[in-house]
Design an enzyme around this catalytic site. Structure first.
Site, PDB file in Angstrom:
ATOM      1  N   GLU A 288       3.026  -7.321   0.807  1.00 20.49           N
ATOM      2  CA  GLU A 288       2.768  -6.098   0.051  1.00 20.49           C
ATOM      3  C   GLU A 288       3.079  -6.245  -1.440  1.00 20.49           C
ATOM      4  OE1 GLU A 288       1.067  -4.062   1.493  1.00 20.49           O
ATOM      5  OE2 GLU A 288       1.594  -3.971   3.599  1.00 20.49           O
TER       6      GLU A 288
ATOM      7  N   TYR B 261       2.070   1.438   8.520  1.00 21.52           N
ATOM      8  CA  TYR B 261       0.777   2.122   8.649  1.00 21.52           C
ATOM      9  C   TYR B 261      -0.288   1.148   8.184  1.00 21.52           C
ATOM     10  CZ  TYR B 261       1.123   2.602   3.597  1.00 21.52           C
ATOM     11  OH  TYR B 261       1.238   2.335   2.263  1.00 21.52           O
TER      12      TYR B 261
END
Length: 120
Positions: free
Chosen positions: A101, A29
């Site tokens: 991330e 996402y």
């Protein structure tokens, strides 16, 4: 709770969406989706299996920080179902996503069920 990222999808997708061998299904996402900033650098060579997949369970989606980054809070059942995309990634791409991330520090990676829109 820590933010959640790069959530691998359990193997319950339609058989026509089976990943190539030695690949991991990953639901993404935010900035990793097509047309957004990180897609070209991280996922452009990975097969897109569905451009329309939502989490089966709601999660809170927050946009914040100095770069206004989207992230999910690991609070299943709260918030809303979140739209994303499913890719089949190899081990190298998965490592690069974890580095992007900062998995283990800023984010956690975990399995969640997603709903793939029919016809994808």
């Amino acid at each position: 709770p820590p933010p959640v990222c790069c959530l691998p999808m359990p193997p319950h997708a339609p058989s026509s969406s089976s990943p190539p061998s030695s690949r991991t299904l990953v639901w993404v996402y935010g900035t990793l989706k097509r047309t957004l900033p990180n897609h070209a650098s991280y996922l452009s060579t990975s097969p897109l299996l569905s451009s329309r997949a939502t989490t089966s369970t709601p999660f809170p989606l927050v946009v914040g920080g100095p770069y206004f980054s989207p992230y999910l809070l690991d609070l299943p059942g709260q918030g809303a179902r979140v739209a994303g995309e499913v890719y089949a990634v190899d081990d190298g791409v998965l490592r690069r996503l974890d580095e992007l991330e900062n998995v283990g520090v800023n984010y956690v990676r975990r399995k969640v069920r997603v709903r793939v829109v029919e016809g994808e």
